[in-house]
Write a protein that holds these residues in place. Structure first.
Motif, PDB file in Angstrom:
ATOM      1  N   MET A 112       0.807  -1.211   0.000  1.00  0.00           N
ATOM      2  CA  MET A 112       0.000   0.000   0.000  1.00  0.00           C
ATOM      3  C   MET A 112       0.848   1.272   0.000  1.00  0.00           C
ATOM      4  SD  MET A 112      -3.303  -0.550   0.078  1.00  0.00           S
ATOM      5  CE  MET A 112      -3.380  -2.065  -0.889  1.00  0.00           C
ATOM      6  N   GLY A 113       0.181   2.374  -0.331  1.00  0.00           N
ATOM      7  CA  GLY A 113       0.836   3.666  -0.256  1.00  0.00           C
ATOM      8  C   GLY A 113       1.070   4.113   1.174  1.00  0.00           C
ATOM      9  N   TYR A 114       0.128   3.766   2.096  1.00  0.00           N
ATOM     10  CA  TYR A 114       0.288   4.186   3.486  1.00  0.00           C
ATOM     11  C   TYR A 114       0.458   2.966   4.385  1.00  0.00           C
ATOM     12  CZ  TYR A 114      -0.267   7.002   7.703  1.00  0.00           C
ATOM     13  OH  TYR A 114      -0.060   7.625   8.922  1.00  0.00           O
ATOM     14  N   ASP A 115      -0.608   2.453   5.004  1.00  0.00           N
ATOM     15  CA  ASP A 115      -0.507   1.283   5.877  1.00  0.00           C
ATOM     16  C   ASP A 115      -0.972   0.027   5.137  1.00  0.00           C
ATOM     17  OD1 ASP A 115       0.289   2.926   7.942  1.00  0.00           O
ATOM     18  OD2 ASP A 115      -1.646   2.929   8.956  1.00  0.00           O
ATOM     19  N   ALA A 116      -0.369  -1.102   5.472  1.00  0.00           N
ATOM     20  CA  ALA A 116      -0.825  -2.375   4.897  1.00  0.00           C
ATOM     21  C   ALA A 116      -2.024  -2.921   5.672  1.00  0.00           C
ATOM     22  CB  ALA A 116       0.311  -3.388   4.872  1.00  0.00           C
ATOM     23  N   ILE A 117      -1.864  -3.139   6.982  1.00  0.00           N
ATOM     24  CA  ILE A 117      -2.966  -3.551   7.861  1.00  0.00           C
ATOM     25  C   ILE A 117      -3.051  -2.544   8.993  1.00  0.00           C
ATOM     26  CG2 ILE A 117      -3.835  -5.322   9.428  1.00  0.00           C
ATOM     27  CD1 ILE A 117      -2.354  -7.404   7.762  1.00  0.00           C
ATOM     28  N   SER A 118      -4.246  -2.030   9.248  1.00  0.00           N
ATOM     29  CA  SER A 118      -4.417  -1.021  10.291  1.00  0.00           C
ATOM     30  C   SER A 118      -5.640  -1.346  11.134  1.00  0.00           C
ATOM     31  CB  SER A 118      -4.564   0.370   9.668  1.00  0.00           C
ATOM     32  OG  SER A 118      -4.674   1.360  10.676  1.00  0.00           O
ATOM     33  N   LEU A 119      -5.437  -1.511  12.432  1.00  0.00           N
ATOM     34  CA  LEU A 119      -6.539  -1.793  13.355  1.00  0.00           C
ATOM     35  C   LEU A 119      -7.013  -0.492  13.979  1.00  0.00           C
ATOM     36  CD1 LEU A 119      -4.963  -4.519  13.020  1.00  0.00           C
ATOM     37  CD2 LEU A 119      -5.784  -5.114  15.292  1.00  0.00           C
ATOM     38  N   LYS A 120      -8.333  -0.273  13.955  1.00  0.00           N
ATOM     39  CA  LYS A 120      -8.913   0.960  14.463  1.00  0.00           C
ATOM     40  C   LYS A 120     -10.153   0.649  15.290  1.00  0.00           C
ATOM     41  CE  LYS A 120      -7.366   3.554  10.354  1.00  0.00           C
ATOM     42  NZ  LYS A 120      -6.363   4.408  11.052  1.00  0.00           N
ATOM     43  N   SER A 121     -10.675   1.684  16.026  1.00  0.00           N
ATOM     44  CA  SER A 121     -11.897   1.453  16.810  1.00  0.00           C
ATOM     45  C   SER A 121     -12.557   2.752  17.243  1.00  0.00           C
ATOM     46  CB  SER A 121     -11.597   0.596  18.045  1.00  0.00           C
ATOM     47  OG  SER A 121     -10.837   1.335  18.975  1.00  0.00           O
ATOM     48  N   GLY A 122     -12.720   3.674  16.351  1.00  0.00           N
ATOM     49  CA  GLY A 122     -13.477   4.877  16.701  1.00  0.00           C
ATOM     50  C   GLY A 122     -12.592   6.059  17.022  1.00  0.00           C
ATOM     51  N   TRP A 123     -13.196   7.247  16.870  1.00  0.00           N
ATOM     52  CA  TRP A 123     -12.439   8.500  16.877  1.00  0.00           C
ATOM     53  C   TRP A 123     -12.931   9.411  17.997  1.00  0.00           C
ATOM     54  CZ3 TRP A 123     -12.077  11.880  11.789  1.00  0.00           C
ATOM     55  CH2 TRP A 123     -10.904  12.635  11.813  1.00  0.00           C
ATOM     56  N   ASP A 124     -12.102   9.611  19.000  1.00  0.00           N
ATOM     57  CA  ASP A 124     -12.351  10.540  20.090  1.00  0.00           C
ATOM     58  C   ASP A 124     -13.700  10.271  20.786  1.00  0.00           C
ATOM     59  OD1 ASP A 124      -9.916  11.537  19.416  1.00  0.00           O
ATOM     60  OD2 ASP A 124     -10.592  13.533  18.883  1.00  0.00           O
ATOM     61  N   GLU A 125     -14.485  11.312  21.047  1.00  0.00           N
ATOM     62  CA  GLU A 125     -15.690  11.143  21.858  1.00  0.00           C
ATOM     63  C   GLU A 125     -16.694  10.200  21.214  1.00  0.00           C
ATOM     64  OE1 GLU A 125     -16.459  15.076  19.575  1.00  0.00           O
ATOM     65  OE2 GLU A 125     -14.770  13.892  20.302  1.00  0.00           O
ATOM     66  N   TYR A 126     -16.672  10.089  19.904  1.00  0.00           N
ATOM     67  CA  TYR A 126     -17.608   9.209  19.223  1.00  0.00           C
ATOM     68  C   TYR A 126     -17.248   7.736  19.474  1.00  0.00           C
ATOM     69  CZ  TYR A 126     -18.401  13.681  16.987  1.00  0.00           C
ATOM     70  OH  TYR A 126     -18.650  14.998  16.768  1.00  0.00           O
ATOM     71  N   GLY A 127     -15.972   7.419  19.394  1.00  0.00           N
ATOM     72  CA  GLY A 127     -15.540   6.062  19.693  1.00  0.00           C
ATOM     73  C   GLY A 127     -15.697   5.711  21.150  1.00  0.00           C
ATOM     74  N   ILE A 128     -15.459   6.686  22.039  1.00  0.00           N
ATOM     75  CA  ILE A 128     -15.618   6.441  23.476  1.00  0.00           C
ATOM     76  C   ILE A 128     -17.077   6.146  23.811  1.00  0.00           C
ATOM     77  CG2 ILE A 128     -15.462   7.509  25.751  1.00  0.00           C
ATOM     78  CD1 ILE A 128     -13.020   9.071  24.714  1.00  0.00           C
ATOM     79  N   SER A 129     -18.007   6.922  23.259  1.00  0.00           N
ATOM     80  CA  SER A 129     -19.422   6.736  23.589  1.00  0.00           C
ATOM     81  C   SER A 129     -19.983   5.457  22.980  1.00  0.00           C
ATOM     82  CB  SER A 129     -20.236   7.949  23.118  1.00  0.00           C
ATOM     83  OG  SER A 129     -20.161   8.087  21.706  1.00  0.00           O
ATOM     84  N   TYR A 130     -19.553   5.107  21.777  1.00  0.00           N
ATOM     85  CA  TYR A 130     -20.064   3.881  21.152  1.00  0.00           C
ATOM     86  C   TYR A 130     -19.448   2.639  21.790  1.00  0.00           C
ATOM     87  CZ  TYR A 130     -22.271   1.135  17.496  1.00  0.00           C
ATOM     88  OH  TYR A 130     -23.062   0.247  16.817  1.00  0.00           O
ATOM     89  N   ALA A 131     -18.185   2.748  22.197  1.00  0.00           N
ATOM     90  CA  ALA A 131     -17.512   1.709  22.992  1.00  0.00           C
ATOM     91  C   ALA A 131     -17.541   0.335  22.334  1.00  0.00           C
ATOM     92  CB  ALA A 131     -18.112   1.644  24.396  1.00  0.00           C
ATOM     93  N   ARG A 132     -17.212   0.280  21.056  1.00  0.00           N
ATOM     94  CA  ARG A 132     -17.125  -1.009  20.358  1.00  0.00           C
ATOM     95  C   ARG A 132     -15.653  -1.272  20.029  1.00  0.00           C
ATOM     96  NH1 ARG A 132     -20.350  -4.428  16.885  1.00  0.00           N
ATOM     97  NH2 ARG A 132     -18.970  -6.211  16.481  1.00  0.00           N
ATOM     98  N   PRO A 133     -15.000  -2.134  20.789  1.00  0.00           N
ATOM     99  CA  PRO A 133     -13.567  -2.355  20.577  1.00  0.00           C
ATOM    100  C   PRO A 133     -13.278  -3.249  19.378  1.00  0.00           C
ATOM    101  CG  PRO A 133     -14.364  -3.761  22.331  1.00  0.00           C
ATOM    102  CD  PRO A 133     -15.522  -2.903  21.930  1.00  0.00           C
ATOM    103  N   THR A 134     -12.055  -3.204  18.935  1.00  0.00           N
ATOM    104  CA  THR A 134     -11.507  -4.223  18.043  1.00  0.00           C
ATOM    105  C   THR A 134     -10.771  -5.223  18.927  1.00  0.00           C
ATOM    106  OG1 THR A 134     -11.357  -2.887  16.040  1.00  0.00           O
ATOM    107  CG2 THR A 134      -9.752  -4.654  16.291  1.00  0.00           C
ATOM    108  N   ALA A 135     -11.182  -6.480  18.876  1.00  0.00           N
ATOM    109  CA  ALA A 135     -10.639  -7.466  19.812  1.00  0.00           C
ATOM    110  C   ALA A 135     -10.616  -8.851  19.185  1.00  0.00           C
ATOM    111  CB  ALA A 135     -11.470  -7.484  21.093  1.00  0.00           C
ATOM    112  N   ASN A 136      -9.746  -9.685  19.738  1.00  0.00           N
ATOM    113  CA  ASN A 136      -9.615 -11.070  19.280  1.00  0.00           C
ATOM    114  C   ASN A 136      -9.304 -11.120  17.781  1.00  0.00           C
ATOM    115  OD1 ASN A 136     -10.254 -12.114  21.884  1.00  0.00           O
ATOM    116  ND2 ASN A 136     -12.425 -11.801  21.453  1.00  0.00           N
ATOM    117  N   VAL A 137      -8.153 -10.579  17.461  1.00  0.00           N
ATOM    118  CA  VAL A 137      -7.698 -10.503  16.065  1.00  0.00           C
ATOM    119  C   VAL A 137      -6.453 -11.369  15.914  1.00  0.00           C
ATOM    120  CG1 VAL A 137      -6.870  -8.984  14.223  1.00  0.00           C
ATOM    121  CG2 VAL A 137      -8.605  -8.167  15.839  1.00  0.00           C
TER     122      VAL A 137
END
Length: 313
Positions: A112-137
């Protein structure tokens, strides 16, 4: 909208006899370079709030942004996939598990031009309030190249949390960074219980990167006192050839990175790399190490030093 997309689906299979799907991303890359449209480009494949998703035996070319993006998904299986974009393509990322759990990525080649594999889980207050983690990968037996980013990255959007990740048997080559952990003040969330092993690196700028001051905010609504937790990161059984910098670990004063464990790591530095004393750069990080070459920084030798202490562990 992504070329292939699904919402609230179950038991989905996207597969083929190594057929090719070309996203023809050049138009979008040109627009990105002209207008910095980082978050308004379509992805090639995207599933949202779906379960039991399989993508296999396919070649993906020239994604406008992400090649495969799973958001709020469970039980995602990516197998025997090739994903490629131009090294000059701006902010293209291969596979992105985003607030998704029980994900397996294996037997794949990603460049890829930037990242090959990237794990994410929400952005600032929106990710905190939704609280859906990336887990068991689980990520295994992958060949990765990231021209201007990291072959394997965590964050910087990680406000819902990232945990219980195993990466093994990865071949990383011709990448700006090998393994990167990214976050910043205001993210909250956590990155913890991450085990990276049996990695081979060739021609990599920074083998290991952990940056606590990386990334921007979507708006002014973030909590500046929401400090991310980065802890229990294990990097072991790793070899590297033609490496420029062994490691850069920069936590924050308010929330230092803790329990970073390094063992059985041997990196051959290139002629342009700094002296051994400068091949690791650290601040506000605590951890331990064993059988690591070149010798890591003081903070990663089994001493706690972020607050002026020097206590053997």
């Amino acid at each position: 909208m992504s070329l292939i997309n699904g919402y609230m689906l179950h038991d989905v299979v996207v597969t083929g006899d190594n057929g090719t799907i070309d996203g023809q991303g050049l138009l979008w890359w040109d627009r990105f370079n002209s207008h910095s449209l980082k978050h308004s480009r379509p992805h090639l494949v995207e599933f949202v709030s779906s379960e039991d998703v399989t993508v296999s035996n396919l070649t993906f070319l020239n994604a406008p942004a992400y090649t495969i993006h799973s958001v709020y998904c469970s039980h995602v299986y990516i197998n025997k996939v090739t994903a490629t974009t131009s090294p000059e393509s701006p902010y293209t990322i291969g596979i992105v598990p985003d607030s998704s759990d029980n994900v397996c990525i294996q037997d794949s080649s990603i460049s890829m031009g930037y990242d090959a594999i990237s794990l994410k889980s929400g952005w600032d207050e929106y990710g905190i309030s939704y609280a859906r983690p990336t887990a068991n990968v689980q990520i295994q037996n992958v060949y990765l190249k990231a021209a201007s980013g990291a072959s394997i990255s965590f964050g910087s959007e990680m406000s819902g949390g990232i945990s219980d990740v195993v990466v093994r048997d990865a071949h990383i080559h011709n990448s700006l960074s090998g393994v990167a952990f990214r976050t910043t003040k205001g993210r909250g969330g956590y990155m913890k219980e991450i085990d990276v092993s049996n990695i081979n690196m060739v021609n990599v700028g920074v083998a290991f990167l952990a940056n606590g001051s990386f990334g921007t905010h979507p708006d002014s609504g973030f909590d500046a006192n929401a400090y991310p937790l980065v802890s229990h990161i294990m990097l072991h059984d790793i070899v590297g050839e033609n490496i420029s910098i062994a490691g850069e670990f920069f936590g924050t004063k308010e929330s230092p990175f803790t329990s970073v464990l390094l063992s059985n790591i041997s990196l051959s530095m290139n002629s342009d790399s700094p002296d051994d004393d400068d091949s690791w750069q650290c601040s506000y990080v605590e951890g331990s190490s064993e059988s690591v070459v070149p010798e890591p920084c003081f903070e990663l030798k089994g001493f706690e030093s972020s607050y002026g202490r020097a206590v053997a562990l």
